[in-house]
Design a protein around this motif. Structure first.
Motif, PDB file in Angstrom:
ATOM      1  N   CYS A  19       0.849  -1.192   0.000  1.00 13.25           N
ATOM      2  CA  CYS A  19       0.000   0.000   0.000  1.00 13.25           C
ATOM      3  C   CYS A  19       0.887   1.246   0.000  1.00 13.25           C
ATOM      4  O   CYS A  19       1.843   1.321   0.765  1.00 13.25           O
ATOM      5  N   CYS A  22      -0.085   5.766   2.740  1.00 11.98           N
ATOM      6  CA  CYS A  22       0.617   6.560   3.751  1.00 11.98           C
ATOM      7  C   CYS A  22       2.037   6.052   3.863  1.00 11.98           C
ATOM      8  O   CYS A  22       2.393   5.012   3.289  1.00 11.98           O
ATOM      9  N   CYS A  26       2.859  -0.194   3.961  1.00 16.17           N
ATOM     10  CA  CYS A  26       2.740  -1.570   4.480  1.00 16.17           C
ATOM     11  C   CYS A  26       2.820  -2.610   3.372  1.00 16.17           C
ATOM     12  O   CYS A  26       2.200  -2.455   2.310  1.00 16.17           O
ATOM     13  N   CYS A  36      -3.185   0.411   9.682  1.00 13.09           N
ATOM     14  CA  CYS A  36      -4.402   1.174   9.971  1.00 13.09           C
ATOM     15  C   CYS A  36      -5.594   0.278  10.297  1.00 13.09           C
ATOM     16  O   CYS A  36      -6.600   0.742  10.825  1.00 13.09           O
TER      17      CYS A  36
HETATM   18  S1  SF4 Z   1      -1.197   2.066   7.443  1.00 15.64           S
HETATM   19 FE1  SF4 Z   1      -2.931   1.644   6.087  1.00 15.64          FE
HETATM   20  S2  SF4 Z   1      -2.951   3.392   4.667  1.00 15.64           S
HETATM   21 FE2  SF4 Z   1      -0.905   3.340   5.621  1.00 15.64          FE
HETATM   22  S3  SF4 Z   1       0.345   2.127   4.192  1.00 15.64           S
HETATM   23 FE3  SF4 Z   1      -0.441   0.736   5.790  1.00 15.64          FE
HETATM   24  S4  SF4 Z   1      -2.319  -0.116   4.849  1.00 15.64           S
HETATM   25 FE4  SF4 Z   1      -1.794   1.718   3.681  1.00 15.64          FE
END
Ligand code: SF4
Length: 339
Positions: A19, A22, A26, A36
């Motif tokens: 992902c 942000c 991750c 998250c």
């Molecule tokens: S915390 Fe959530 S939004 Fe941030 S990179 Fe990980 S999965 Fe993606």
């Protein structure tokens, strides 16, 4: 509502995904969620599980966000969901951010209906707030496009951990970026929030380049982030990188959640900070979480005239002619038109 194919991810080997919404970036294995807790990998496809799922809805004064130089005196239709990419020890919305109610207990709200409610309730903007909007990405993106068409302003109340690429995707439908600068130390971000400082600074600079209205908020926590050196560095960074006209809010800490080991911020310390910020060159510092204080108001940075008077969360325009100080004619950085 609910499961929605996510933006901002790449597929890796063995149905693992990465992902890029942000700066945790991750790597998520099949059947798991990211930090998250709300972005789920199902068979190599990443899903946003909270699209259109609402934990809280309110019509708030824009001053409550807090935004002081964006549509002052207006109402903002405010929405939140669940989940957060930070796990701050002193979180004041922990019942939402830590997702204790679960996604099943949330209400549905389609983007079109959100915009309709905002307009029907006399709001000049929509704010995604209460939990971190950056992790909700696809929903503010869809609603924001409709909101902007309807002439509404759009606001992120954010911890600023969004990546540059996600910010660039959402910026065309965003008007204001109300970002926390929780400290000016990598150590604080690592230990207290489980994150890093530099990406937050980098994304705030991108937000500025993209033309968003920016205001910063620093919760001043005694003994943790309030040393004179650290606060001077933070203030100087804002002046140099976001501009001296960026409103800076210094807010009072109250013990909460897991941080019960210290008392509230002394008001005298907040007053010192306000005065120091003015001295260094911030045009519009203000204090928050202090009741009826003279440093909640906006003064002309040149002649000191009272421009916007605030009490609680209400604002009264006093000595402004459009964007100019009525007394000395100084141009004041202020957004007065959502369109
Ligand atoms: S915390 Fe959530 S939004 Fe941030 S990179 Fe990980 S999965 Fe993606």
């Amino acid at each position: 509502m609910g499961m929605y194919v996510a933006h901002q991810y790449t597929r890796e080997e063995d149905s693992t995904v990465r992902c890029s919404l942000c700066n945790h970036r991750c790597t998520i294995k099949e059947g798991k969620t990211g930090i998250c807790g709300i972005r789920l990998n199902r068979e190599g496809t990443l899903f946003a599980t909270t699209f259109g799922r609402i934990s809280a809805e309110a019509v708030d004064p824009i001053e409550k966000k807090p935004l002081f130089h964006f549509l002052p005196g207006s109402l903002s239709y405010s929405l939140g969901s669940v989940g957060c990419n930070f796990h701050c020890e002193h979180c004041q919305n922990w019942h939402i951010s830590r997702n204790t109610r679960g996604i099943e207990g949330l209400s549905d709200l389609a983007p079109e209906e959100g915009v309709r409610r905002a307009t029907a309730r006399g709001c000049a903007s929509i704010s995604w707030t209460y939990n971190e909007p950056a992790i909700w990405h696809e929903y503010p993106l869809a609603m924001g496009a409709l909101a902007r068409k309807a002439g509404l302003g759009t606001v992120y109340v954010t911890n600023g951990y969004i990546t540059e690429e996600a910010l660039r995707e959402v910026a065309p439908v965003l008007s204001a970026y109300r970002v926390d600068l929780k400290a000016f130390s990598e150590d604080f971000y690592r230990k207290v929030c489980g994150a890093h400082l530099q990406p937050i600074l980098d994304s705030a600079v991108v937000a500025r380049e993209l033309g968003l209205h920016i205001e910063t908020v620093t919760l001043v926590i005694p003994g943790l982030n309030d040393s004179a050196g650290e606060m001077d560095d933070l203030i100087r960074w804002v002046i140099d990188h976001l501009g001296p006209g960026t409103p800076m809010h210094f807010t009072r800490f109250h013990p909460d959640y897991r941080m019960l080991d210290r008392g509230p911020t002394p008001v005298a310390r907040l007053e010192q900070l306000y005065e120091r910020a003015r001295e260094i060159g911030v045009r519009f510092p203000s204090l928050g979480n202090v009741v009826s204080h003279r440093y909640e108001h906006t003064y002309c940075p040149v002649c000191g005239e009272l421009l916007i008077e605030r009490s609680g969360f209400s604002s009264l325009i006093r000595n402004l002619d459009g964007h100019r100080c009525r007394k000395c004619g100084e141009q004041i950085e202020l957004v007065t038109d959502a369109a």
